[in-house]
Structure formats: structure tokens, C-alpha cells
Design an enzyme around this catalytic site. Structure first.
Site, short mmCIF file in Angstrom:
data_model
loop_
_atom_site.label_atom_id
_atom_site.label_comp_id
_atom_site.label_asym_id
_atom_site.label_seq_id
_atom_site.Cartn_x
_atom_site.Cartn_y
_atom_site.Cartn_z
N ARG A 1 -6.82 0.20 0.40
CA ARG A 1 -5.73 -0.56 -0.22
C ARG A 1 -6.02 -2.06 -0.31
O ARG A 1 -5.65 -2.71 -1.28
CB ARG A 1 -4.43 -0.32 0.54
CG ARG A 1 -3.95 1.12 0.42
CD ARG A 1 -2.59 1.29 1.03
NE ARG A 1 -2.12 2.66 0.93
CZ ARG A 1 -0.91 3.06 1.31
NH1 ARG A 1 -0.05 2.18 1.83
NH2 ARG A 1 -0.56 4.32 1.20
N ASP B 1 14.04 -3.68 -0.33
CA ASP B 1 12.73 -3.23 0.13
C ASP B 1 11.85 -4.45 0.33
O ASP B 1 12.08 -5.50 -0.30
CB ASP B 1 12.10 -2.27 -0.90
CG ASP B 1 11.05 -1.37 -0.27
OD1 ASP B 1 11.38 -0.22 0.07
OD2 ASP B 1 9.90 -1.82 -0.10
#
Length: 293
Positions: free
Chosen positions: A58, A159
Site C-alpha cells: 500500500r 471516516d
């Protein structure tokens, strides 16, 4: 967020003829330890030892974006500029977004029963909104349950991942994802794309208008967009990324934001009963405030 095996392999490096992975970027043990420390301090996320390949995969994109070959150089840059935008990209990269419409479906009839007879405006908070499927599922449930009264209801979706929130605000999803819903919900709540939007479905405005999205780190000392009291809080499948001390602190901050009879929805693998006495279990992964005194 799911990722294919092919995607992981292409991010992580090239496979040699002997089957060994040849890395083009340098990730040392010290780098991995530092990454685990930084994401814990920044977002409360506990990365296990076996997550090293995921971390490499990632964050490799961020290193390549900056023309770097060593994770140590990337981390040094982060620490040198504590207010840099790259911190958000770092956090987004290490945040997992796995969600679906009406995931853990047994929660939504419980929510419907809870709000059905309410006359005052209903307010729900989705504390891990990801790409929007959960808060939009809540909004659809409110519309089905409250009828015309749903126009006064509101859903707050928050979020930490700003990339996920951008997708949530757009309210556009692949048709194959939407087609998992029953035909009546698809007809009532979605518009199918045509032409260049073929293969996509967009939520109708009457659904998306009920939901407001804001970026929020649950570890932040203040939660500016969060204003209770709420009829229910959905905090599902995020606590598993925190240690027990962090979980307890967040749960205690939830308590004053709920109405006295409010509900707290947890994920299927989460159990809050052994973390704090602020909440008591009411049913399958559903909690209410514990009575004091």
C-alpha cells in the site's frame, strides 16, 4: 477495500524465475516498526507483525509518487513535515475499507423498530462510513420506515479516510454491487447510468440528501462535526483495529452522544461487554447505555 492478488503482486515487486519476490523498494525492520508506531499514534490502528506485505504494497505507491526507493527516506520526510498533506495519504493508504450495502443485515430491522414511532427528527451517526454504503443503507431504512417523516431525519457519516469519503459523497457505485439488493430497493433508491455511465448506478437525491459526510479521526481530542444526541450510533468493524485502551476511550466518548434509549451497533466480531461498563448488551452485537446508580 478489497484488492486482487494481481494488484498486490504488481505493487509489491516482480517475481523472479525462481518464484522469489524481488523488491524494488527497501523496507527494513526498523522502517516497519516505525510505520506501526506512526499509524498507531495517528489513527489508533494496531498493525500486526504479519501485515508487513500489506504495508509494503500500500505504501509503495506513495514512495514511487515521490520518486523514492527507501521507506526510511519517506518516513523521515513525514516526520520532518508534521503538518504536510502526505500524512493524510499515509493514513488513507493504511486504512481498510471493506463494506457493502446492508452489511450485517440483522441490524437494519432493529433500527427500523427502534425509530418507527418517533415523532421528533431521527438522527443517526455512522462512525466508520468508509465509501458510504453503511450510511446510505441507514438512510434507505429510515425512508422505508418513516415515510414522509424521513425528510426530517439525518445521517452523519464520518471516516478518517478522505479518499473513501470522496467516493461516498459521489454516491455512485458499480451496478454489480447494487444488483445484490432486492429489485424494489434498486427501483426506489437508484438511478442506472447510461452512455458513458453504463455499468454504474447513482443514489437518488432523496437518499443522498439525508446523509452528510465529514472527515473525522476518532482519536482526535475534539469531534467538531459530531453533535448529539443520536438515536443510534453505528460503529461496526473498526474497533478491531484498536487496542482495548483505545476502544474503551472511544466507547466512553460515545455515551453522552446517545439519547438515553439510544442504540450502539457493533460489528459481528466485536464484543464491548468486556471493555467498559458504560454499555450493556441488548442483543446480537447491539448495545444500550447501562443504567447508573
Amino acid at each position: 477495500m478489497t484488492q486482487s492478488v494481481e494488484g498486490v503482486a504488481s505493487d509489491a515487486g516482480q517475481w523472479s524465475s525462481g518464484g522469489q519476490l524481488e523488491r524494488d523498494l527497501v523496507l527494513t525492520d526498523a522502517d516497519f516498526t516505525k510505520i506501526r508506531q506512526l499509524i498507531y499514534e495517528r489513527a489508533g490502528i494496531v498493525l500486526a507483525e504479519h501485515k508487513r506485505e500489506m504495508v509494503y504494497s500500500r505504501l509503495a505507491k506513495r514512495l514511487r509518487h515521490h520518486g523514492m526507493t527507501r521507506f526510511g527516506d519517506y518516513l523521515a520526510r513525514l516526520e520532518r513535515y508534521p503538518e504536510a498533506r502526505e500524512w493524510q495519504a499515509f493514513t488513507n493508504a493504511l486504512t481498510t475499507n471493506l463494506t457493502a450495502f446492508f452489511r450485517e443485515a440483522h441490524h437494519f430491522p432493529l433500527l427500523a423498530d427502534h425509530v418507527r414511532d418517533r415523532r421528533e427528527p431521527v438522527r443517526i451517526w455512522s462512525a466508520a462510513a468508509s465509501t458510504g454504503e453503511e450510511p446510505y443503507s441507514i438512510a434507505m431504512t429510515l425512508m422505508e420506515t418513516l415515510g414522509s417523516r424521513a425528510s426530517n431525519a439525518s445521517v452523519l457519516g464520518t471516516d478518517i479516510d478522505t479518499d473513501a469519503l470522496e467516493r461516498a459523497r459521489a454516491g455512485i457505485y458499480p451496478v454489480e454491487q447494487v444488483n445484490k439488493l432486492d429489485a424494489e430497493r434498486i427501483r426506489r433508491f437508484f438511478q442506472r447510468g447510461r452512455g458513458r455511465h453504463e455499468g454504474l448506478a447513482r443514489l437518488r437525491p432523496e437518499v443522498s440528501n439525508l446523509v452528510e459526510f465529514h472527515s473525522l479521526n476518532l482519536l482526535a481530542p475534539q469531534w467538531p462535526p459530531v453533535k448529539g444526541p443520536f438515536d443510534a450510533i453505528f460503529c461496526r468493524n473498526i474497533m478491531i483495529y484498536f487496542d482495548k485502551q483505545t476502544q474503551a476511550r472511544i466507547l466512553e466518548r460515545f455515551a453522552p452522544l446517545l439519547k438515553p434509549d439510544g442504540l450502539l451497533f457493533a460489528g459481528h466480531s466485536e464484543n464491548f461487554s468486556y471493555i467498559t461498563d458504560v454499555f450493556r448488551l441488548r442483543g446480537q452485537t447491539v448495545y444500550t447505555l447501562a443504567k447508573r446508580g
